[in-house]
Motif scaffolding. Structure first.
Motif, PDB file in Angstrom:
ATOM      1  N   GLY A   1      12.777  19.772   4.569  1.00  0.00           N
ATOM      2  CA  GLY A   1      12.185  18.917   5.594  1.00  0.00           C
ATOM      3  C   GLY A   1      12.661  17.477   5.547  1.00  0.00           C
TER       4      GLY A   1
ATOM      5  N   ALA B   1      13.399  11.056   9.996  1.00  0.00           N
ATOM      6  CA  ALA B   1      13.495  10.762  11.437  1.00  0.00           C
ATOM      7  C   ALA B   1      12.138  10.412  12.039  1.00  0.00           C
ATOM      8  CB  ALA B   1      14.097  11.960  12.175  1.00  0.00           C
ATOM      9  N   GLY B   2      11.045  10.890  11.404  1.00  0.00           N
ATOM     10  CA  GLY B   2       9.756  10.789  12.087  1.00  0.00           C
ATOM     11  C   GLY B   2       8.703   9.919  11.441  1.00  0.00           C
TER      12      GLY B   2
ATOM     13  N   MET C   1      15.311  15.758   6.583  1.00  0.00           N
ATOM     14  CA  MET C   1      15.819  15.113   7.803  1.00  0.00           C
ATOM     15  C   MET C   1      14.706  14.866   8.819  1.00  0.00           C
ATOM     16  SD  MET C   1      19.502  16.815   8.574  1.00  0.00           S
ATOM     17  CE  MET C   1      20.837  16.697   7.381  1.00  0.00           C
ATOM     18  N   ASP C   2      13.723  15.769   8.862  1.00  0.00           N
ATOM     19  CA  ASP C   2      12.589  15.588   9.773  1.00  0.00           C
ATOM     20  C   ASP C   2      11.728  14.418   9.312  1.00  0.00           C
ATOM     21  OD1 ASP C   2      12.870  18.320  11.296  1.00  0.00           O
ATOM     22  OD2 ASP C   2      12.917  18.826   9.168  1.00  0.00           O
TER      23      ASP C   2
END
Lengths: 216, 236
Positions: free
Chosen positions: A134, A140-141, A136-137
């Protein structure tokens, strides 16, 4: 490198990172030193821990006899749920992440560039099995991405660099870095020293950093 | 009368054909429908495309499905973890294909597939190797990567309680991918620890409504993957 231990140890790095977690924060902690942050959140601050496999309100490891193999964290370790916890499915869990509902994520790093680029999932070695999970998620978030890492690699190479040579996890995502030598912010001018570990001076940190530092 | 209950795991997996795309619930061992996976190994379907967050551990469950050479391709976010031996070995030899997908993108691709949404844009993976070759679009000043919805021929999932309508509730973090996989598959096959009469589940607490479920088989005392792995078991 000097053989004596200079700067903060792993526990102290986690302790320093915990000081910056405010009351009421929703926090996701990465695997490794970031996991230790939970022990050091300041008294009087209530923090809710998110684990991306579907739990808000993650508690400590279970007491012997209380383990449930279906209650685990993102590192697949056995955990507990605090009173007031909530379970949800993966798409909801990553809606919390991608939708900027999680306030702070503390992650490990292989390299951080002075513009905040993060590399923490792959060396790019063609023989390695690529695995991203997880990460990269999260970068990014989540609103604020903080990193805990040793200042240099085991071989003594800088992890804070001009430009990442490993494949990126995200571009310009890191806000603050806690190393064994210093607390460092990513700013428009580059890496800026916020605080030096006891017994460490600016030049010592600069010599072990892959780009020019800005003094506090 | 609607009754999605079936009588055996063999019957549950009977229709899974060679080359099928199969979503398998679970995050590590939590939520892994190990009895359904073992029945699929016995059934013999091959050249499968399997969607799961991981690639199994030891030599049981999903790892055994891969080890028995039934899987042509894995779509997952984290193919290596403690005790994951089978996939890394085959991948290194070039004998199994891998589509690596960030975990949240994987979950959302499955959700979108099940919700009739063909594609979506996400900031996840922008500027990384996992965005290479993908369409990037700037929306309101930020770059986003186009990702496609994911559907499947079959989903194999595990739950805590089910009724004959296929309404489901789960146990703790064993829920993970199961609700979205149930939505995204043409045929959703569920193994439940308990089978309860219609009306027993509080409608306010049903997590997966029965419309997303096709078959329910009761496995009241499921195996635990970690116990089997620690005991050095392999399947078959």
């Amino acid at each position: 490198m000097s053989e004596q231990i200079i700067g903060w140890d792993r526990e102290q790095m986690a302790q320093r990172a915990a000081q910056d977690i405010p009351n009421g924060a929703y926090v996701n902690l990465g695997i490794g030193i970031p996991e230790k942050v939970v022990r050091y959140v300041l008294e009087g601050r209530e923090v809710i821990y998110h684990t991306e496999n579907g739990l808000l309100g993650m508690g400590d490891a279970p007491a012997p006899g209380e383990e449930d193999p279906e209650l685990i964290n993102a590192g697949k370790k056995l955990v507990t749920a605090i009173p007031g916890a909530a379970y949800f499915h993966h798409a909801d869990s990553f809606s919390m992440i991608r939708g900027s509902h999680i306030d702070i994520c503390v992650l490990g790093a292989m390299q951080v560039a002075k513009n905040g680029d993060l590399a923490n999932w792959s060396t790019g070695n063609p023989d390695a099995i690529p695995a991203v999970g997880g990460a990269m998620d999260l970068v990014a978030g989540v609103k604020t991405i903080n990193v805990i890492t040793q200042h240099v690699t085991k071989k003594g190479y800088p992890k804070l660099v001009e430009k990442c040579t490993f494949p990126l996890t995200g571009q310009a995502v890191v806000s603050r870095i806690y190393t064994d030598l210093a607390v460092i912010d990513v700013t428009a001018e580059g890496f800026k020293i916020v605080e030096l570990a006891p017994g460490v001076d600016f030049d010592y940190v600069q010599e072990r950093t892959g780009c020019t530092l800005v003094a506090a | 009368m609607i009754n999605k209950q079936i009588n055996s795991v063999e019957e549950a997996v009977a229709e899974i054909h060679d080359g099928a795309t199969v979503m398998i619930g679970g995050f590590g061992e939590a939520g892994s429908p190990i009895e359904l996976i073992h029945a699929l190994i016995d059934q013999g379907a091959k050249d499968l495309i399997v969607v799961n967050n991981n690639t199994g551990s030891g030599h049981v469950g999903l790892a055994a499905l891969i080890e028995n050479r039934r899987v042509a391709k894995m779509i997952c976010s984290f193919p290596k973890s403690a005790n994951s031996l089978v996939f890394p070995d085959l991948y290194t030899k070039g004998e199994i294909e891998l589509e690596l997908v960030p975990q949240g993108t994987l979950a959302e691709r499955i959700r979108a597939g099940g919700a009739g949404i063909p594609a979506f844009y996400t900031a996840t993976s922008v500027g990384t190797p996992l965005a290479e070759g993908k369409e990037v679009r700037n929306i309101n000043g930020r770059d986003f990567v186009l990702e496609y919805g994911l559907t499947a021929d079959f989903a194999l999932i595990k739950c805590l309680k089910a009724d004959r309508y296929g309404n489901l509730i789960y146990n703790k973090t064993a829920r993970n991918f199961a609700p979205v996989m149930a939505m995204a598959a043409n045929t959703t096959i569920v193994q439940t620890k308990e089978f309860v009469p219609v009306g027993d589940l509080d409608p306010e607490t049903v997590v997966t409504p029965g419309i997303f479920v096709d078959q329910v088989i009761t496995v009241s005392d499921p195996l635990h993957e970690s116990v089997l792995v620690n005991a050095g078991e392999s399947y078959p």
